[in-house]
Scaffold this active site. Structure first.
Site, short mmCIF file in Angstrom:
data_model
loop_
_atom_site.label_atom_id
_atom_site.label_comp_id
_atom_site.label_asym_id
_atom_site.label_seq_id
_atom_site.Cartn_x
_atom_site.Cartn_y
_atom_site.Cartn_z
N GLY A 95 3.21 7.16 -2.96
CA GLY A 95 1.81 7.34 -2.57
C GLY A 95 1.35 8.76 -2.30
CD GLU B 273 3.16 7.28 4.16
OE1 GLU B 273 3.34 7.66 3.00
OE2 GLU B 273 3.57 6.19 4.60
CG ASP B 274 0.23 6.89 0.88
OD1 ASP B 274 0.84 6.65 1.95
OD2 ASP B 274 0.25 6.10 -0.09
CG ASP C 69 -1.98 -0.63 7.01
OD1 ASP C 69 -2.59 -0.96 8.04
OD2 ASP C 69 -1.93 -1.36 6.01
CE LYS D 39 -6.24 1.17 5.52
NZ LYS D 39 -5.74 -0.04 4.80
CG PHE E 228 -6.05 -2.33 -0.13
CD1 PHE E 228 -4.92 -2.40 0.67
CD2 PHE E 228 -5.92 -1.93 -1.44
CE1 PHE E 228 -3.67 -2.08 0.16
CE2 PHE E 228 -4.68 -1.60 -1.97
CZ PHE E 228 -3.55 -1.68 -1.16
CG ASP F 148 0.15 1.28 -5.17
OD1 ASP F 148 0.31 1.77 -4.03
OD2 ASP F 148 0.75 0.26 -5.55
NE ARG G 213 1.70 4.43 -7.40
CZ ARG G 213 1.99 4.10 -6.14
NH1 ARG G 213 1.42 4.75 -5.15
NH2 ARG G 213 2.84 3.12 -5.88
P1 IMP Z 1 2.65 0.88 6.99
O1 IMP Z 1 4.13 0.87 7.13
O2 IMP Z 1 2.01 -0.44 7.26
O3 IMP Z 1 1.99 2.01 7.78
O4 IMP Z 1 2.36 1.09 5.46
C1 IMP Z 1 2.05 2.32 4.93
C2 IMP Z 1 2.08 2.24 3.42
O5 IMP Z 1 1.34 1.10 2.96
C3 IMP Z 1 1.39 3.44 2.82
O6 IMP Z 1 2.30 4.45 2.54
C4 IMP Z 1 0.79 2.87 1.55
O7 IMP Z 1 1.73 2.92 0.50
C5 IMP Z 1 0.52 1.42 1.88
N1 IMP Z 1 -0.89 1.21 2.27
C6 IMP Z 1 -1.39 0.98 3.49
N2 IMP Z 1 -2.73 0.86 3.45
C7 IMP Z 1 -3.09 1.03 2.16
C8 IMP Z 1 -4.36 1.04 1.46
O8 IMP Z 1 -5.45 0.89 2.02
N3 IMP Z 1 -4.30 1.26 0.13
C9 IMP Z 1 -3.12 1.47 -0.54
N4 IMP Z 1 -1.93 1.47 0.06
C10 IMP Z 1 -1.91 1.26 1.41
MG MG Z 2 3.17 4.76 0.48
#
Ligand code: IMP
Ligand code: MG
Length: 183
Positions: free
Chosen positions: A53, A108-109, A112, A140, A161, A168, A174
């Site tokens: 990402g 990191e992108d 979440d 977020k 999302f 992606d 992407r």
């Molecule tokens: P976490 O472990 O729940 O914080 O997940 C983070 C990862 O989930 C990010 O690195 C993204 O790859 C993916 N992700 C979370 N939210 C989104 C979104 O809105 N669009 C696309 N990918 C997301």
């Molecule tokens: Mg990611």
């Protein structure tokens, strides 16, 4: 850009709204690069991009950092084709570089739930770096599981999302140069 006409990159999906334009992204990435440059004292700085990402964000960001750095990547298992985090984080690629004694900036992108980052930070801390900080393009702010501060944040993202600029949905979108939420 005109989103009412079909964009062939969108696989027939329609943009609900463009959340961050190319110009807004470029401007904020420049600012982040300057913040990072000013933040770090002397010493080795290793910028670690979390694939996949972060690949576009990382490539733009490193070109805005005005000090010596090394660049490497981490690959962790991710969402797969789902839009809900499983909380199951595995390292599929580990940087070959020694981390001990270095400043590490994990890029990191989007944050979440924060599960991915918390696990990765635990792994990185165990290798005795001089410091570890997180730089996330998007946050977020619903991350109840992130046990570490996010030192550098590009934008406080809406709870939608998002796709594009590296983000992606089931590996699609992407390469879209802006960030959008889809209908
Ligand atoms: P976490 O472990 O729940 O914080 O997940 C983070 C990862 O989930 C990010 O690195 C993204 O790859 C993916 N992700 C979370 N939210 C989104 C979104 O809105 N669009 C696309 N990918 C997301
Ligand atoms: Mg990611």
């Amino acid at each position: 850009m005109n989103t009412s006409t079909a964009d062939p990159r969108l696989l027939g999906r329609k943009v609900r709204r463009i959340v961050y334009t190319e110009d807004i992204l470029a401007q904020r990435v420049r600012e982040l690069g300057a913040e990072i440059t000013a933040y770090y004292p002397e010493g080795d700085l290793l910028v670690l991009g979390l694939l996949k990402g972060s690949f576009i964000f990382l490539s733009d960001l490193v070109r805005e950092i005005g000090r010596p750095i090394h660049v490497d990547f981490l690959v962790a298992s991710s969402y797969g084709d789902r839009t809900v985090s499983s909380g199951n984080v595995r390292l599929l690629y580990d940087p070959e570089t020694e981390l001990e004694g270095k400043h590490i900036l994990l890029v990191e992108d989007i944050v979440d739930t924060g599960r991915t980052l918390s696990r990765l930070m635990d792994l990185l801390q165990a290798r005795k770096p001089r410091s570890v900080e997180i730089c996330a393009l998007l946050h977020k702010h619903i991350a109840t599981e992130l046990r570490y501060p996010t030192r550098f944040i590009g934008f406080d993202a809406p709870n939608e999302f998002l796709v594009g600029y590296g983000l992606d949905h089931a590996e699609n979108f992407r390469h879209i140069p802006y960030i959008a939420s889809l209908q």
